[in-house]
Scaffold this active site. Structure first.
Site, PDB file in Angstrom:
ATOM      1  N   ASP A   9      -0.253  -3.670   6.381  1.00  0.00           N
ATOM      2  CA  ASP A   9      -0.896  -3.113   7.578  1.00  0.00           C
ATOM      3  C   ASP A   9      -2.370  -3.508   7.657  1.00  0.00           C
ATOM      4  O   ASP A   9      -3.192  -2.750   8.178  1.00  0.00           O
ATOM      5  CB  ASP A   9      -0.798  -1.576   7.581  1.00  0.00           C
ATOM      6  CG  ASP A   9       0.608  -1.069   7.852  1.00  0.00           C
ATOM      7  OD1 ASP A   9       1.496  -1.893   8.131  1.00  0.00           O
ATOM      8  OD2 ASP A   9       0.800   0.156   7.783  1.00  0.00           O
TER       9      ASP A   9
ATOM     10  N   ASP B 140       5.979   4.705   5.099  1.00  0.00           N
ATOM     11  CA  ASP B 140       6.827   3.737   5.802  1.00  0.00           C
ATOM     12  C   ASP B 140       6.888   2.389   5.079  1.00  0.00           C
ATOM     13  O   ASP B 140       7.582   1.475   5.523  1.00  0.00           O
ATOM     14  CB  ASP B 140       6.396   3.565   7.273  1.00  0.00           C
ATOM     15  CG  ASP B 140       4.987   3.016   7.436  1.00  0.00           C
ATOM     16  OD1 ASP B 140       4.064   3.501   6.752  1.00  0.00           O
ATOM     17  OD2 ASP B 140       4.798   2.096   8.254  1.00  0.00           O
ATOM     18  N   HIS B 141       6.168   2.280   3.950  1.00  0.00           N
ATOM     19  CA  HIS B 141       6.186   1.049   3.144  1.00  0.00           C
ATOM     20  C   HIS B 141       6.821   1.249   1.767  1.00  0.00           C
ATOM     21  O   HIS B 141       7.203   0.283   1.126  1.00  0.00           O
ATOM     22  CB  HIS B 141       4.764   0.493   3.000  1.00  0.00           C
ATOM     23  CG  HIS B 141       4.167   0.127   4.326  1.00  0.00           C
ATOM     24  ND1 HIS B 141       3.993  -1.167   4.739  1.00  0.00           N
ATOM     25  CD2 HIS B 141       3.767   0.902   5.366  1.00  0.00           C
ATOM     26  CE1 HIS B 141       3.498  -1.180   5.969  1.00  0.00           C
ATOM     27  NE2 HIS B 141       3.353   0.070   6.368  1.00  0.00           N
TER      28      HIS B 141
ATOM     29  N   HIS C 149       0.846  -1.203   0.000  1.00  0.00           N
ATOM     30  CA  HIS C 149       0.000   0.000   0.000  1.00  0.00           C
ATOM     31  C   HIS C 149       0.873   1.241   0.000  1.00  0.00           C
ATOM     32  O   HIS C 149       2.094   1.140   0.096  1.00  0.00           O
ATOM     33  CB  HIS C 149      -0.990  -0.022   1.168  1.00  0.00           C
ATOM     34  CG  HIS C 149      -0.396   0.122   2.533  1.00  0.00           C
ATOM     35  ND1 HIS C 149       0.392  -0.850   3.111  1.00  0.00           N
ATOM     36  CD2 HIS C 149      -0.452   1.129   3.445  1.00  0.00           C
ATOM     37  CE1 HIS C 149       0.761  -0.457   4.322  1.00  0.00           C
ATOM     38  NE2 HIS C 149       0.269   0.755   4.551  1.00  0.00           N
TER      39      HIS C 149
ATOM     40  N   HIS D  19       1.512   3.947   1.903  1.00  0.00           N
ATOM     41  CA  HIS D  19       2.065   4.734   3.007  1.00  0.00           C
ATOM     42  C   HIS D  19       3.595   4.809   2.951  1.00  0.00           C
ATOM     43  O   HIS D  19       4.262   3.846   2.569  1.00  0.00           O
ATOM     44  CB  HIS D  19       1.601   4.171   4.352  1.00  0.00           C
ATOM     45  CG  HIS D  19       0.159   4.454   4.625  1.00  0.00           C
ATOM     46  ND1 HIS D  19      -0.611   3.705   5.479  1.00  0.00           N
ATOM     47  CD2 HIS D  19      -0.661   5.432   4.144  1.00  0.00           C
ATOM     48  CE1 HIS D  19      -1.840   4.202   5.513  1.00  0.00           C
ATOM     49  NE2 HIS D  19      -1.899   5.242   4.711  1.00  0.00           N
TER      50      HIS D  19
ATOM     51  N   HIS E  83       4.521  -4.563  11.016  1.00  0.00           N
ATOM     52  CA  HIS E  83       4.896  -3.851  12.246  1.00  0.00           C
ATOM     53  C   HIS E  83       4.986  -4.794  13.446  1.00  0.00           C
ATOM     54  O   HIS E  83       4.243  -5.782  13.524  1.00  0.00           O
ATOM     55  CB  HIS E  83       3.874  -2.754  12.587  1.00  0.00           C
ATOM     56  CG  HIS E  83       3.889  -1.591  11.641  1.00  0.00           C
ATOM     57  ND1 HIS E  83       4.687  -0.495  11.822  1.00  0.00           N
ATOM     58  CD2 HIS E  83       3.200  -1.373  10.494  1.00  0.00           C
ATOM     59  CE1 HIS E  83       4.491   0.368  10.835  1.00  0.00           C
ATOM     60  NE2 HIS E  83       3.591  -0.146  10.004  1.00  0.00           N
TER      61      HIS E  83
ATOM     62  N   HIS F 112      -7.452  -0.394   5.382  1.00  0.00           N
ATOM     63  CA  HIS F 112      -6.382   0.495   5.875  1.00  0.00           C
ATOM     64  C   HIS F 112      -6.143   1.584   4.824  1.00  0.00           C
ATOM     65  O   HIS F 112      -6.095   2.766   5.143  1.00  0.00           O
ATOM     66  CB  HIS F 112      -5.142  -0.343   6.133  1.00  0.00           C
ATOM     67  CG  HIS F 112      -3.962   0.429   6.644  1.00  0.00           C
ATOM     68  ND1 HIS F 112      -3.927   0.971   7.906  1.00  0.00           N
ATOM     69  CD2 HIS F 112      -2.764   0.735   6.061  1.00  0.00           C
ATOM     70  CE1 HIS F 112      -2.752   1.585   8.075  1.00  0.00           C
ATOM     71  NE2 HIS F 112      -2.037   1.456   6.975  1.00  0.00           N
TER      72      HIS F 112
END
Ligand code: ZN
Ligand code: FE
Length: 261
Positions: free
Chosen positions: A134, A60-61, A56, A58, A172, A114
């Protein structure tokens, strides 16, 4: 000649796990939010990057993708319904992906909730895996940033329907905080009590609690258990849902509660 594949855990930021699927020679990075730890792991293990897989949009990905592409010219697979500029090979449910450089085929599931376009990658067969970003976490689930409780329960239902032995590679290390919430919601669940003991001792030894398994999640993750009468009753007693609320209403109330837990 192809070699069997295995998975390296690459910790990043505070609590992210980036994954390297590799055969001792080639590697693909799943959700490389940061390039530096991926480049270090490739170097340490003598691996060449052959593809990037994204779940996805975001940061942090995906944050490490531009820098990785400076070092390796590789295809970037990702969700067709999340806008990610770097994606060269958009994927959606039903797609089967022959992973470049590896003897590995992955199947794509749409798991919105998400984010709108979130996907998961499934390896079927004798040693099943799922890379679920996530969406499903060990003991919990992702926040509903772009989707509805209906979408998320349907997405989690697809993941929960995978074989019990499926290894769950989520993105995570939120497990202990998730299990603290789970124990509040379902204090009488013996599998959950045992899991709290097991995962706490892993963390005390500095070990990751991920991957977990679908079987363990089904037995202990309250977000896969909103049909469970004890959970509905506890939420009703707390005034968080009406008596005899539907599993969907219970799920929505659980997610709401966890947001402020
Ligand atoms: Zn995310
Ligand atoms: Fe994340």
């Amino acid at each position: 000649m192809t070699n069997p594949v295995s998975v390296l855990t690459v910790p990043a930021f505070q609590d992210n796990y980036l994954w390297l699927i590799h055969d001792g020679k080639h590697a693909v990075a799943v959700d490389p939010g940061d390039a530096a730890p991926i480049l270090a792991a490739l170097n340490d293990h003598g691996l060449v990057l052959t593809a990037i897989l994204l779940t996805h949009h975001h940061a942090d990905h995906i944050g490490g993708v531009p820098q990785l592409l400076q070092h390796y010219e590789v295809p970037v697979f990702g969700p067709e319904n999340d806008a990610i500029a770097a994606v060269t090979d958009p994927l959606a449910e039903g797609d089967h992906l022959k992973v470049p450089g590896l003897d590995l085929e992955l199947r794509v599931l749409d798991v919105p909730g998400h984010t709108r376009g979130h996907i998961a990658y499934v390896r079927d067969g004798a040693e099943p895996w799922v890379f679920c970003g996530d969406t499903l976490f060990a003991g919990g689930c992702g926040r509903l940033f772009e989707g509805t409780p209906e979408q998320m329960t349907s997405s989690l239902g697809k993941l929960a329907a995978l074989p019990a032995e499926t290894k769950v590679f989520c993105a995570h290390e939120y497990t202990l905080s998730n299990l603290r919430f789970a124990l509040t919601v379902e204090p009488g669940n013996e599998f959950l009590q045992q899991r709290w003991h097991d995962e706490s001792s892993k963390r005390e030894r500095g070990m990751p609690t991920v991957p977990s398994t679908i079987g363990l999640e089904r037995a202990t993750n309250p977000f896969l258990r909103s049909w469970e009468p004890a959970i509905g009753e506890l939420l009703a007693a707390e005034g968080r849902v009406a008596p005899n609320a539907s599993p969907l209403a219970v799920f929505a109330a659980l997610r709401q509660w966890k947001n402020n837990f």
